[in-house]
Structures are given as C-alpha cells and as structure tokens.
Motif scaffolding. Structure first.
Motif, PDB file in Angstrom:
ATOM      1  N   ARG A 115       4.365   4.983   6.267  1.00 49.61           N
ATOM      2  CA  ARG A 115       5.145   6.151   5.867  1.00 49.61           C
ATOM      3  C   ARG A 115       5.964   5.892   4.599  1.00 49.61           C
ATOM      4  NH1 ARG A 115       4.558   6.357  11.378  1.00 49.61           N
ATOM      5  NH2 ARG A 115       4.009   8.417  12.201  1.00 49.61           N
ATOM      6  N   GLY A 116       5.675   4.784   3.907  1.00 45.92           N
ATOM      7  CA  GLY A 116       6.267   4.552   2.601  1.00 45.92           C
ATOM      8  C   GLY A 116       7.543   3.737   2.581  1.00 45.92           C
ATOM      9  N   TRP A 117       7.979   3.187   3.719  1.00 46.46           N
ATOM     10  CA  TRP A 117       9.200   2.382   3.727  1.00 46.46           C
ATOM     11  C   TRP A 117       8.920   0.974   3.204  1.00 46.46           C
ATOM     12  CZ3 TRP A 117      13.640   4.796   4.484  1.00 46.46           C
ATOM     13  CH2 TRP A 117      13.654   5.996   5.229  1.00 46.46           C
ATOM     14  N   SER A 118       9.939   0.393   2.569  1.00 44.70           N
ATOM     15  CA  SER A 118       9.830  -0.970   2.042  1.00 44.70           C
ATOM     16  C   SER A 118      10.342  -1.958   3.086  1.00 44.70           C
ATOM     17  CB  SER A 118      10.643  -1.098   0.743  1.00 44.70           C
ATOM     18  OG  SER A 118      10.576  -2.424   0.258  1.00 44.70           O
ATOM     19  N   ILE A 119       9.432  -2.747   3.666  1.00 46.54           N
ATOM     20  CA  ILE A 119       9.783  -3.693   4.714  1.00 46.54           C
ATOM     21  C   ILE A 119      10.096  -5.040   4.084  1.00 46.54           C
ATOM     22  CG2 ILE A 119       9.049  -4.764   6.872  1.00 46.54           C
ATOM     23  CD1 ILE A 119       9.244  -1.741   6.999  1.00 46.54           C
ATOM     24  N   ARG A 120      11.194  -5.651   4.533  1.00 41.46           N
ATOM     25  CA  ARG A 120      11.574  -6.978   4.053  1.00 41.46           C
ATOM     26  C   ARG A 120      11.388  -7.993   5.163  1.00 41.46           C
ATOM     27  NH1 ARG A 120      11.127  -4.778  -0.014  1.00 41.46           N
ATOM     28  NH2 ARG A 120      12.596  -4.509  -1.735  1.00 41.46           N
ATOM     29  N   ARG A 121      10.938  -9.179   4.811  1.00 38.57           N
ATOM     30  CA  ARG A 121      10.744 -10.246   5.796  1.00 38.57           C
ATOM     31  C   ARG A 121      11.920 -11.182   5.782  1.00 38.57           C
ATOM     32  NH1 ARG A 121       5.853 -10.297   8.037  1.00 38.57           N
ATOM     33  NH2 ARG A 121       4.163  -9.176   7.008  1.00 38.57           N
TER      34      ARG A 121
END
Length: 288
Positions: free
Chosen positions: A282-288
């Motif tokens: 859905r276009g979210w920026s995921i950070r690890r």
C-alpha cells in the motif's frame, strides 16, 4: 466529616495508605465506616483540564480495609471501583505503601534525577534526545508540590529503595571506570560488572505485566516511516485492519529537524511479515 456523621462510608484516594489510617486511629475515630483506597492511575498533568473519562478504565484500584471496616463499606467501595471500570485489588495498607514505593515513588525520583542532567546540558546534545530519554523522563514533568506531599507520607520505603539503587550505581560506576583501564584484566572485570547489571535489568523488566495485566509477551516491531500530516495514523491503522493484523502496542519516534517520524507497530511475531508485506503493497516505507 466522620465526626459529623456526614455519610455512611468514608474513603480516601491518597497515594499512601498507612499514614492516613494511623492518623485516624490517633484521633480516636471509629474505623468501621472507613476504607483507604488508591486508584493506580494518573497523568503527569493535574487539574480539571487534564481530566479524561477513561482515566481509571482497566487500571488497578487498591482497597485497604482495616479489621474494623464494615462489609457494607467495602461493598460500596467495590461498587465505586466497578462504576469507574477499574480493577479492585485488596491489600494491607503498609504492604501497599512498600509496593508503590517500588513501582511509583522511587521511579519518579530516578526519572527526575535523569531529567535534571538535561537542565544545563549543551543545546546540541539535548537536540539528540530520542524516544529512550523521553520514556525515562516523561513522569519528571509532574507537579513537584504534589510529589512533596506523596513522598513526605512515604519517605522510609522510598529511601530504602534509593539506597539500593545507590549501591547499584556505585558498582556500575566502578565497573565503567575499570573499562577505562589500560589493564586488560581490569577491563574484562569492568565489562563483566556492566553486563551483570544490564542482565539484572533484563530480568526485572520481564516481570512488568503485559497487555491487560497478563504475562508480558514478546512482540515483533514493524517500523514505518510516516509524514507528520493529518490522517497518517488513521490510514496506517486502517491498512493494518485490512491485512487482518491486530496492533498490540504502538510507539512514535519523531525525527529531529524533519516533519516526519517512525511509528513502531508491535504485533504477534507470526503477524509481522504479513503486516510488513501488506503495508509495502500500500506504499508505506518500512524500516528494518
């Protein structure tokens, strides 16, 4: 009020319980219509404008009946607790005071001591404050006048606990100084001392009750970069709902100098990859 016979039952909501009971006993009052109570809920702000309708919901509300407290009085107190949607906990008054010294009064002073280090700190250093220092110092914002009253009523147990903290601090300072040594054996000893303290902290932290007062659970964190704009949180929670994932807890870490932040969504371990994949889609920026 008790001498005037103003009511059928009398209770207080003070943060300590042994002191008020002993004062009533010293005044020669009949304790049959009295019960001490302490709703274990509050905020760092006080006054009517800080009030919330759900302040007590799901929170422990301690009741400390004496041997003389009438059953009707206890039942009235239990009814009040139920109306406020709190959870009743019956305890001995002195045991309560030792408990709140451990979980509330001593931590408040330690929080204030940490926050005091920031008072005259360099502005450049303060601007680096992250979620860790915010968590540790949040309760230091409370009204000092109120806390003087609280601590004046429970000084002994709090002082005993702070003395133990002082012993741990002394040992930790010694271990850290050893880490500065040119002697490898001393550095090894210092590292072992620091590690032992950190592991004791780990062990203690695992005893803090988890969600709904249950045993603490291990959650996975899905970290998402969000803009500081209206509707962002609503969107991300709605997307989590569409993915069929329950958010167990949430934290927000605000970026320094940017209108953005990192939201940490805590979920069951098996749900983390599902949520991460759904949010990326859905276009979210995921950070690890």
């Amino acid at each position: 009020a008790m001498r005037r016979g103003a009511a059928r039952a009398y209770l207080d909501v003070a943060s300590v319980k042994g002191g008020p009971r002993r004062e009533l006993e010293a005044l020669g009052l009949d304790l049959a219509p009295y019960i001490g109570t302490h709703p274990m809920s509050g905020r760092e702000r006080s006054g009517p404008l800080a009030a919330t309708a759900d302040l007590f919901e799901g929170r422990p509300w301690v009741l400390t009946p004496t041997r003389d407290t009438e059953t009707e009085v206890l039942n009235l107190a239990l009814e009040l607790v139920a109306l406020c949607r709190a959870v009743p906990v019956v305890m001995d008054a002195d045991a309560h005071d030792r408990a709140v010294a451990l979980v509330s009064h001593m931590p408040h002073l330690v929080s204030s001591m940490v926050a005091a280090r920031l008072e005259n700190a360099d502005e450049t250093a303060v601007r680096l404050c992250g979620q860790g220092i915010r968590d540790v110092t949040r309760i230091a914002a409370s009204d000092p006048r109120m806390w003087i009253d609280i601590l004046s009523a429970n000084p002994g147990p709090v002082a005993d606990l702070l003395a133990q903290v002082a012993d741990d601090l002394e040992e930790t300072v010694t271990a850290l100084r050893a880490l500065q040594s040119a002697d490898q054996d001393k550095r090894t000893e210092g590292a072992a001392g620091v590690e032992a303290m950190l592991r004791r902290g780990n062990a203690g932290q695992t005893r803090v009750p988890g969600k709904h007062g249950s045993a603490p659970a291990a959650y996975e964190i899905v970290a998402v970069l969000i803009d500081d704009q209206p509707g962002q949180l609503a969107r991300i929670f709605a997307d989590a709902d569409r993915a069929g994932v329950n958010i167990e807890d949430v934290r927000i870490e605000h970026a320094t100098g940017r209108q953005a932040g990192l939201i940490q969504l805590m979920v069951e371990p098996k749900a983390a990859p599902v949520l991460g994949a759904a949010l990326r889609e859905r276009g979210w920026s995921i950070r690890r």
